[in-house]
Design a protein around this motif. Structure first.
Motif, short mmCIF file in Angstrom:
data_model
loop_
_atom_site.label_atom_id
_atom_site.label_comp_id
_atom_site.label_asym_id
_atom_site.label_seq_id
_atom_site.Cartn_x
_atom_site.Cartn_y
_atom_site.Cartn_z
N GLY A 162 44.76 55.39 27.52
CA GLY A 162 43.77 56.05 26.68
C GLY A 162 43.04 57.15 27.41
N THR A 163 42.06 57.73 26.73
CA THR A 163 41.24 58.80 27.29
C THR A 163 40.00 58.19 27.92
OG1 THR A 163 42.05 60.36 25.63
CG2 THR A 163 39.99 60.92 26.76
N ILE A 164 39.74 58.54 29.19
CA ILE A 164 38.70 57.87 29.95
C ILE A 164 37.76 58.90 30.56
CG2 ILE A 164 38.25 56.34 31.92
CD1 ILE A 164 41.02 55.10 31.41
N ASN A 165 36.47 58.66 30.42
CA ASN A 165 35.45 59.57 30.95
C ASN A 165 35.03 59.17 32.36
OD1 ASN A 165 34.84 61.45 28.74
ND2 ASN A 165 34.16 59.62 27.63
N GLY A 166 34.84 60.15 33.20
CA GLY A 166 34.16 59.96 34.47
C GLY A 166 34.93 59.29 35.58
N SER A 167 35.48 58.10 35.31
CA SER A 167 36.17 57.35 36.36
C SER A 167 36.99 56.24 35.71
CB SER A 167 35.17 56.75 37.35
OG SER A 167 34.35 55.78 36.71
N TYR A 168 37.85 55.65 36.53
CA TYR A 168 38.66 54.53 36.07
C TYR A 168 38.66 53.46 37.16
CZ TYR A 168 42.75 51.73 34.76
OH TYR A 168 43.59 50.70 34.44
N THR A 169 38.41 52.21 36.76
CA THR A 169 38.37 51.09 37.69
C THR A 169 39.41 50.06 37.29
OG1 THR A 169 36.00 51.41 38.10
CG2 THR A 169 36.94 49.26 38.68
N VAL A 170 40.13 49.53 38.28
CA VAL A 170 41.17 48.55 38.00
C VAL A 170 41.27 47.60 39.19
CG1 VAL A 170 43.00 50.00 38.97
CG2 VAL A 170 43.59 48.25 37.27
N GLU A 171 41.65 46.36 38.94
CA GLU A 171 41.90 45.42 40.04
C GLU A 171 43.30 45.66 40.58
OE1 GLU A 171 40.40 41.19 40.39
OE2 GLU A 171 42.53 40.81 39.98
N VAL A 172 43.37 45.89 41.88
CA VAL A 172 44.64 46.17 42.56
C VAL A 172 45.02 44.96 43.39
CG1 VAL A 172 45.86 47.76 44.09
CG2 VAL A 172 43.98 48.61 42.66
N PRO A 173 46.27 44.48 43.30
CA PRO A 173 46.67 43.30 44.08
C PRO A 173 46.55 43.55 45.58
CG PRO A 173 48.31 43.84 42.40
CD PRO A 173 47.35 44.99 42.45
N ALA A 174 46.45 42.47 46.33
CA ALA A 174 46.47 42.57 47.78
C ALA A 174 47.74 43.30 48.22
CB ALA A 174 46.43 41.19 48.41
N HIS A 175 47.57 44.25 49.16
CA HIS A 175 48.69 45.03 49.69
C HIS A 175 49.44 45.74 48.56
CE1 HIS A 175 49.03 42.09 53.37
NE2 HIS A 175 47.80 42.56 53.19
N GLY A 176 48.70 46.18 47.55
CA GLY A 176 49.34 46.75 46.37
C GLY A 176 48.87 48.14 46.04
N CYS A 177 49.43 48.68 44.96
CA CYS A 177 49.08 50.02 44.51
C CYS A 177 49.17 50.08 43.00
CB CYS A 177 50.04 51.05 45.12
SG CYS A 177 49.75 52.76 44.59
N VAL A 178 48.17 50.70 42.38
CA VAL A 178 48.23 51.08 40.97
C VAL A 178 48.48 52.58 40.94
CG1 VAL A 178 46.92 51.33 38.84
CG2 VAL A 178 46.78 49.19 40.15
N ILE A 213 57.20 52.11 47.46
CA ILE A 213 57.81 53.13 46.60
C ILE A 213 56.76 54.11 46.09
CG2 ILE A 213 59.11 53.53 44.49
CD1 ILE A 213 60.77 52.24 46.68
N SER A 214 55.60 53.59 45.72
CA SER A 214 54.53 54.46 45.20
C SER A 214 54.11 55.49 46.23
CB SER A 214 53.32 53.61 44.79
OG SER A 214 53.64 52.70 43.78
N MET A 215 53.91 55.05 47.48
CA MET A 215 53.43 55.96 48.51
C MET A 215 54.50 56.97 48.90
SD MET A 215 50.25 55.63 49.03
CE MET A 215 50.29 56.86 50.33
N TRP A 216 55.76 56.55 49.00
CA TRP A 216 56.81 57.53 49.33
C TRP A 216 56.93 58.59 48.23
CZ3 TRP A 216 55.90 54.35 52.89
CH2 TRP A 216 56.60 54.30 54.09
N SER A 217 56.66 58.20 46.98
CA SER A 217 56.66 59.18 45.90
C SER A 217 55.46 60.12 46.00
CB SER A 217 56.67 58.47 44.55
OG SER A 217 57.84 57.71 44.39
N LEU A 218 54.29 59.56 46.26
CA LEU A 218 53.10 60.39 46.40
C LEU A 218 53.20 61.33 47.59
CD1 LEU A 218 50.41 57.68 45.61
CD2 LEU A 218 50.73 59.79 44.31
N LEU A 219 53.79 60.85 48.69
CA LEU A 219 53.87 61.64 49.92
C LEU A 219 54.97 62.68 49.88
CD1 LEU A 219 53.41 58.71 52.46
CD2 LEU A 219 51.75 60.52 51.99
#
Length: 652
Positions: free
Chosen positions: A626-642, A522-528
């Motif tokens: 929140g407000t984030i400087n420079g970059s954002y890092t997150v753990e993404v599940p296998a075969h997943g999307c944040v 669903i995420s990718m069809w929305s982005l695309l």
């Protein structure tokens, strides 16, 4: 793309006919691949079978029947963990005799990620014996590819596929499985306060039927308003359905409203009147094929329309109810297309759907027959377009299918464009707005010419048919990079219909996509900026499926009026970042993990062309980060999307 398979005799009958049958004796030091758990085997069509072809017949290569083996379909992928226990892999490979001459495949074997065998292109009648040393190896990958000409009839067999084990091996090889980890999302209860959703812009041709249902949620009953409606349109304040016909070309900004016991919501809708102004955002709705295939009938279509309203999905912007193949029944003595007993009255069915404020879609092919072998539109394009208009059709999916017999060996660009030009011209002759969806699997790089004025396509398939497994989903996503420059308002790349919920092409089952894979889907069809066409049994949707489909934050990305599809801005192995600009100056960002294990993924603002600190929101957790400087890092599940939305601090 549905396969037409030759009739086959039963295994015992083949023996009686005198065909050679190859059956090898089992050995304690041999593991047959067809004895493993095959549920995780992924392929481009159908289901894998132990000891049988993809169509469920005895595995037969060049008139030799094999007692052991796996019948697969391109594109296919089998990953086996060896545990260092095996010494040799062997198989005889080729296109099963059940396939037509169109079948052509390439078999590849990788050991610990390194290619060890790659066959030439094999067609029916060709076979090759594979035998390789795998002593001490940890992983074996068996790939079946489509040889670059599509997957039609690519029935590839791994006949007599087996592993020989080292003496005293303690662990047996096994096919790799990906754990179904809990989905990374939060259910969001629907607010009782009215909210308006869906498209912010819609186009229509003056003088032709106009239909739009205001998509609004909230505690009811709701009453609706539409200030500044252009001349020729009227609103039913009880249903929220706007109908009529625009009297003139031009752009009008209408203020929609929805009022209920808990408050009132407003939202601007831009109505554009003019020639070729359809599908200014990607179509959203339902199509019958992925769940019902040839089992579709009028009652199932009416049920889908009913459920579109009762589940509330129409209130989130879904509007099309589309019949796919198998409704046709030849022609009358004047050449007019007829419907079969499953659809006794198309105009009546269309009226049933339109009364709900929904739109009605249909299917055909430029060849003599549809993919399922029913009557198609070849040399009757004007008549069929006129019939569709008379029935009240709003959407046409036009599937290449048997036109290959007309084009024969001519794969030139003019030959690929011609049948779509012919129907495009026929649709232009009727006094009805019909969204034109080209279904021809990306041949000739259709994204470069589908919107040509001589065709007028509003969407075009960029891939072969989707199936509900990871290999199919991943392959489609990876193939979309670079196509985004050809998409925009009125013309969209279409990576095929959705595979969430209860699906199965007439043999229904819960999707084989794992929960996080569905979120990625669903995420990718929305982005695309892809058409969002539900492919499931609408009468049996669970809460998770509804949450996937009714997430207004993902719908807003898909329906963004700027119409700029996402590009892949970072690819680092199996870690990817996709991003698209939105009309309000923000960006939608997808952090995609193609790996079989969770991965930490970083998005750098510089990679998105951003400098200032960014306010970040997670659209599946429905949470401001929140407000984030420079970059954002997150753990993404296998075969997943944040899926994120980012905006510079200080933006409205």
């Amino acid at each position: 793309m549905k396969n037409h398979l030759l009739p086959r005799l039963l295994f015992t009958a083949l023996c009686a006919m005198g065909l050679p049958v190859l059956a090898q004796q089992a050995s304690p030091n041999v593991v047959w691949i067809d004895a493993m758990n095959l549920t995780e085997v992924e392929q481009g069509w159908g289901q894998v079978h132990a000891g049988k072809s993809v169509d469920g017949h005895p595995i037969t290569l060049n008139n030799v029947v094999y007692a052991h083996g796996i019948g697969t379909h391109a594109d296919g992928n089998i990953v086996i963990t060896l545990h260092g226990a095996a010494t040799r892999f062997s198989a005889t490979v080729g296109v099963d005799d059940e396939a037509t001459k169109e079948g052509s495949v390439v078999f590849t074997v990788l050991v610990d990620g390194k290619e060890r065998v790659k066959t030439p292109v094999l067609k029916r009648g060709d076979t090759q014996v594979i035998s390789i040393d795998v002593t001490g190896a940890k992983q074996l990958t068996l790939q079946l590819d489509d040889a670059g000409d599509g997957i039609n009839n690519d029935h590839g067999d791994w006949a007599d596929a087996k592993l020989e084990l080292a003496p005293g091996a303690r662990q047996k090889p096994e096919i790799v499985t990906t754990p179904a980890t809990p989905p990374r999302y939060v259910h969001q209860a629907e607010s009782e306060v009215p909210q308006i959703h869906g498209a912010r812009i819609i186009g229509a041709t003056p003088g032709r039927d106009f239909l739009f249902r205001i998509p609004a949620t909230g505690k009811g009953p709701l009453s609706y308003g539409a200030a500044n409606l252009p001349s020729g349109l009227k609103l039913n304040p009880a249903t929220g359905i706007i109908s009529g016909a625009l009297k003139a070309a031009g752009t009008t900004r209408v203020i929609l409203s929805a009022r209920g016991p808990k408050g009132r919501a407003t939202r601007e809708l831009t109505i554009v009147g003019g020639e070729h102004k359809l599908a200014l955002t990607p179509p959203m709705g339902w199509n019958s094929w992925n769940v019902w295939a040839g089992a579709v009938d009028e009652d199932k279509v009416k049920a889908a329309a009913d459920e579109m309203i009762s589940t509330g999905l129409a209130a989130h912007g879904y509007s099309y109810i589309n019949i796919d193949d198998t409704w046709e029944a030849g022609r009358d003595d004047k050449g007019n297309i007829l419907t079969n007993k499953k659809f006794p009255d198309m105009a009546r069915l269309s009226g049933y759907i339109h009364k709900k404020g929904l739109r009605f879609g249909i299917y055909s092919s430029p060849g003599p027959q549809t993919c399922a072998g029913y009557t198609a539109s070849y040399e009757h394009e004007d008549q069929d377009a006129a019939s569709y208009a008379a029935w009240g059709v709003d959407y046409l999916k036009y599937d290449w299918c048997s036109y290959g017999r007309i084009a024969k060996d001519d794969h030139s660009l003019p030959a690929l464009m011609k049948p779509y030009q012919v129907m495009g011209a026929s649709l232009n002759k009727v006094n009805r707005d019909i969204v034109y969806s080209l279904c021809q699997y990306g041949m000739g790089e259709v994204w470069k010419w589908g919107a040509d004025p001589s065709i007028g396509g509003n969407a075009w398939r960029t891939t072969g048919d989707i199936v509900d497994n990871w290999h199919s989903l991943r392959g489609i996503i990876e193939s979309q990079a670079g196509h985004e420059v050809y998409a925009g308002p009125g013309h969209w790349n279409d990576p095929d219909m959705l595979m969430v919920g209860i699906v199965g092409f007439g043999k229904t089952h819960p999707t084989h996509l794992k929960p996080n894979e569905q979120i990625l889907h669903i995420s990718m069809w929305s982005l695309l900026a892809a058409p969002i066409l539900i492919g499931c049994d609408m009468t049996k949707m669970d809460q998770f499926t509804l949450d996937l489909l009714a997430n207004d934050e993902t719908i807003d990305i898909n329906q963004d009026p700027l119409g700029k599809a996402a590009s892949r801005v970072v690819k680092d192995g199996n870690r990817e970042v996709w991003a698209r600009p939105l009309f309000d100056g923000t960006k939608a960002v997808g952090l995609v993990n193609m790996d079989n294990e969770p991965q930490k993924i970083t998005v750098k603002w510089a990679d998105l062309g951003l400098k200032a600190p960014q306010a970040v929101r997670d659209l599946w957790l429905h949470k401001n980060l929140g407000t984030i400087n420079g970059s954002y890092t997150v753990e993404v599940p296998a075969h997943g999307c944040v899926l994120l939305k980012v905006k510079g601090v200080g933006r409205k």
